[in-house]
Enzyme design. Structure first.
Site, PDB file in Angstrom:
ATOM      1  N   HIS A   1       0.814  -1.212   0.000  1.00 61.18           N
ATOM      2  CA  HIS A   1       0.000   0.000   0.000  1.00 61.18           C
ATOM      3  C   HIS A   1       0.848   1.262   0.000  1.00 61.18           C
ATOM      4  O   HIS A   1       0.472   2.269  -0.584  1.00 61.18           O
ATOM      5  CB  HIS A   1      -0.910   0.036   1.232  1.00 61.18           C
ATOM      6  CG  HIS A   1      -2.168  -0.750   1.059  1.00 61.18           C
ATOM      7  ND1 HIS A   1      -2.244  -2.085   1.336  1.00 61.18           N
ATOM      8  CD2 HIS A   1      -3.392  -0.385   0.625  1.00 61.18           C
ATOM      9  CE1 HIS A   1      -3.478  -2.517   1.085  1.00 61.18           C
ATOM     10  NE2 HIS A   1      -4.190  -1.502   0.649  1.00 61.18           N
ATOM     11  N   GLY A   2       1.970   1.224   0.688  1.00 59.33           N
ATOM     12  CA  GLY A   2       2.765   2.440   0.719  1.00 59.33           C
ATOM     13  C   GLY A   2       4.114   2.189   1.323  1.00 59.33           C
ATOM     14  O   GLY A   2       4.281   1.336   2.205  1.00 59.33           O
TER      15      GLY A   2
END
Lengths: 79, 310, 476
Positions: C325-326
């Site tokens: 996701h990040g």
């Protein structure tokens, strides 16, 4: 060991793993038919099966098990 | 299959019909700029950002300067987020102006911010942050209805404004804001907010020689069609301080630009016209200011010595 | 090009028409050209990446199919996986890692000359990279034969409804459909358009409205109090649901209208009574992907260690999901937290079942409602990490949540609209969950009801939708 003997042995493993005393298996049984048979309990089931038959599966074989019938077939091929 | 397309067709027709009805009833509340692109080409223009968009009412000019220019006046100002002088705005003004105009009046409202380089600009490569915003992205600014606007600037529409009707764009391009607070505390908060905004952008933006140059070009172009006024509208003392610190020689540079054929009128520090938020005039102040401005323009030697047009 | 741009509204009908005009055998070519055009419109240079991933995946899967040697096959599989992961690492993680390493070196008084990388993350890269990896492993596992037509592989990697943000589809589902697509059918068109309409509603009206409030609160940690954060924290899962769920529906609907069946990505997630159920209903395509290609192999190799093996595998799988996701510590914390929730649940499955059984709670409406709320709360709390930009910011938020109360910040107009339409969305989900087949509106038997419903939702979107080009999941 023939298929019915394998089935019989599996019939002792499944109820304990899934905590369902009355559970009896058929060849067409799949994970979605059994409450609590998810990706977590699946791995516990696999290692129990391996222990009691004295075999080890390959990851590839694991991916091919779509129902109990497939499982019996793969077990039979290893005995 | 046929039935499906029939139903789809009915749906599309219903949508288009309802949309048209809606826009014709409420269009002026729904978009601050759409109406600027639905008139024919104009003879006299006001350009600039929101200060002139809401502060210079064309109807007042029409009344005060009647007979002296090719009127009516049209307000072709936008807001600070897209209105900057440069080749883009010049091109758009060119399109909006009737090429046969001989005696127009052009009021170009200026501020340091409208002559700045901003994030997204690479002027040396011909890349401008404003190029895909209205009015710069409009090839056909004189069409009614204007489908190009729908296609390119749909993002500007805010249909729910219909419920509050807080502001409205008039047919002459004037933007009327109903939402001016009278309460002193609210006004102070607005002042504070705007000063913060200006302080912030003075850190990131920088004065642009290129945009100055383009303003000069704009003046030279418009001069051929009439009288050009460079106008710096009133601001609050605090805003003036920020602007002066940001661009010290702004005034002298503008005087320089004005030499190419315009009059430069600087009202930035005319505190008899107080702003309600640091940089905008409310209705009454704007009217007083507009009258004063018209008096000045009427007394330009070039205007005074001209015979009134019938 | 994004689904919410006007450009797409011209592009999509045109592609539909062109695609159905092409004979089925060659339809993949039309779709491939359309998909490349679609992706080209985000940033042309990124097309090199999709093309590169296609070439590499095509070559390696063909080689894998050609060799009977299992060991060599495994090596080929790993080669491709590592190769196509490189761009993802480079674009997504290089900067973070570089920054961390530089800081570390600076702390040790060493200068470290590598330049900072400020390149933009190619949109959708995390999604199509995962799709290509899944395909590679499927071929390795001999579940699929390697596709011989490179055009079909290229379309799988770049199929425009899915390329920006999923669902992360499987080759096993998509390749056969690309090879022999369905005929033009009114039912596909109407189903697809309906899904798209509802998707736009979820995205533009619900998610983006709520987003305005949440963005405001999170943009200024210093001046907002705990009460505001409580509202923002509660709303954020709904925003995410509307955002990614809505965007997925648009993707699924667009594919459906062209005759392709794409898997559902969300299944009324907020009616889950446990975290494990939640993760079977939330971002399904990602979580099944992670289950199949990360969790299963891991837990398989840890299976000798019983329950602990599973716990470790779970934690690792969610850690990877978090990093997907990040590239930041906040997402690491987020992933670990999910892993911990699920591990605790896995550990207590039996005792919880006994408890429910003993008091006969399983079927009680109030108990189900309470369980849903509890599950939601866990998720909402964990999302504070995902929403914050730094770990210390999330701790500030937590501190405010427990100590700094007062009058919350209220953005009346956006909150009213957002919450009003969120209620509509939740009602619709509630109906599908508990009263399937009842109170149909989009599928009502009466044409008039259906027609008015479409019109009403359409104008809701036009009037109340936030028209913007931003979409939360693009940069993931």
């Amino acid at each position: 060991m023939n298929r019915s003997e394998i089935t019989e042995k599996l019939n002792t493993i499944f109820p304990t793993v899934f905590n369902k005393p009355g559970l009896s298996i058929t060849e067409s049984l799949t994970a979605s038919d059994v409450d609590g048979w998810d990706s977590l309990t699946h791995m516990i089931l696999i290692s129990e099966v391996e222990k009691s038959f004295g075999i080890t599966f390959k990851l590839k074989e694991l991916n091919k098990m779509k129902n109990v019938g497939d499982m019996i077939e793969i077990i039979a091929s290893k005995l | 299959m046929k039935a499906f397309f029939l139903k789809l067709g009915v749906f599309v027709i219903a949508v288009v019909a309802l949309m048209t009805l809606f826009m014709s009833q409420f269009g002026q509340y729904v978009d601050y700029f759409y109406g600027k692109f639905t008139t024919p080409a104009q003879h006299s223009l006001i350009t600039g950002d929101s200060k002139s968009l809401s502060g210079l009412r064309p109807a007042l000019f029409d009344e005060q300067l009647k007979g002296q220019f090719e009127l009516p006046m049209f307000n072709y100002s936008f807001t600070m987020s897209q209105a900057v002088y440069g080749s883009c705005y010049l091109e758009s003004i060119r399109r909006k102006l009737d090429p046969d105009t001989k005696n127009g009046l052009f009021i170009l409202s200026v501020s340091p911010w409208m002559l700045s380089e901003r994030p997204g600009d690479e002027v040396e490569n011909g890349v401008f942050f404003e190029s895909d915003m209205a009015p710069h992205n409009m090839r056909f600014p004189n069409m009614k209805p204007n489908p190009e606007y729908f296609l390119r600037n749909f993002n500007n529409f805010h249909f729910k404004a219909v419920f509050r009707q807080a502001s409205r764009l008039h047919e002459d391009g004037w933007y009327e804001e109903h939402n001016v607070p009278n309460d002193e505390r609210e006004r102070a908060a607005l002042h504070h907010h705007h000063e913060g905004l200006f302080r912030q952008q003075s850190k990131i933006w920088k004065p642009s020689g290129f945009r100055m140059q383009q303003l000069k070009k704009t003046v030279s172009f418009l001069k051929k069609h009439g009288t050009v006024v460079l106008l710096r509208m009133p601001s609050s003392a605090n805003v003036n301080r920020i602007e002066d610190a940001y661009w010290q020689n702004f005034d002298s540079e503008l005087q320089q630009v004005a030499k190419s054929g315009a009059s430069y009128l600087n009202y930035a520090k005319s505190y008899q016209f107080p702003t309600f938020d640091g940089s905008h005039l409310d209705y009454d102040t704007a009217t007083a200011f507009g009258k004063a401005l018209c008096d000045t323009i009427r007394n330009f030697p070039s205007v005074k010595n001209k015979l009134p047009q019938s | 090009m994004v689904f919410t741009s006007l450009h797409f509204f011209v592009f999509f009908p045109l592609v539909c028409v062109l695609s159905y005009l092409t004979p089925a055998r060659y339809r993949y070519i039309t779709l491939l050209v359309a998909s490349y055009y679609f992706y080209l419109n985000t940033k042309p240079i990124f097309l090199l990446l999709t093309a590169g991933i296609t070439l590499s995946t095509y070559a390696f899967t063909r080689l894998m199919d050609a060799t009977p040697n299992d060991d060599r096959k495994r090596k080929l599989m790993w080669c491709n996986v590592v190769l196509i992961l490189l761009p993802l690492f480079f674009f997504k993680y290089f900067e973070t890692i570089n920054r961390e390493v530089m800081q570390l070196m600076a702390g040790l008084n060493l200068s470290y000359p590598l330049p900072d990388n400020h390149w933009l993350l190619p949109v959708g890269i995390s999604f199509y990279t995962f799709m290509a990896i899944g395909y590679t492993i499927d071929v390795y596992n001999e579940e699929l034969e390697a596709e011989k037509n490179i055009g079909i592989v290229a379309l799988f990697v770049s199929f425009f409804p899915l390329v920006l943000s999923g669902p992360i589809e499987r080759a096993g589902n998509m390749l056969p459909q690309f090879r022999s697509p369905e005929k033009l059918a009114a039912s596909n068109l109407s189903k697809g358009l309906k899904l798209m309409l509802w998707g736009y509603f979820m995205k533009l009206v619900v998610a983006d409205r709520l987003g305005i409030y949440i963005d405001e609160v999170y943009s200024d940690t210093a001046s907002h109090n705990g009460s505001s954060y409580l509202i923002a924290m509660t709303l954020y899962p709904f925003q995410l649901y509307g955002d990614l769920g809505g965007y997925s529906l648009i993707a699924i609907g667009a594919a459906k209208a062209m005759g392709f069946n794409v898997m559902m990505n969300f299944r009324r997630p907020f009616f889950s009574v446990s975290m494990s159920e939640f993760w079977r209903r939330w971002h399904i395509s990602l979580i099944t992907w992670i289950t199949d290609y990360i969790y299963t192999p891991l837990s398989f190799s840890f299976r000798k260690h019983g329950k602990w093996g599973i716990v470790i595998a779970l934690l690792l799988a969610f850690l990877i999901s978090g990093i997907w996701h990040g590239a930041s510590l906040t997402f690491v914390a987020w992933g670990l937290l999910q892993g911990i929730f699920l591990s605790v649940e896995a550990y207590t499955v039996k005792s919880r079942a006994d408890f429910r059984h003993r008091f006969g709670l399983g079927k009680q409406a109030w108990f189900i409602a309470l369980s849903c709320i509890f599950t939601f709360s866990l998720f909402a709390i964990s999302q504070v990490f995902a929403r914050s930009s730094t770990l210390s910011e999330s701790f500030t938020v937590f501190a405010k949540l427990v100590s700094d109360h007062g009058n919350p910040y209220v953005d009346f107009s956006n909150l009213t609209i957002g919450l009003g339409f969120l209620a509509l969305l939740m009602l619709s989900d509630f109906r599908d969950e508990f009263l399937p087949g009842k109170f149909r509106i989009f599928d009502n038997r009466s044409f008039a009801v259906r027609f008015l419903a479409y019109l009403a939702i359409f104008f809701c979107i036009v009037i109340f939708g936030v028209v913007s080009d931003q979409f939360i999941y693009f940069n993931f």
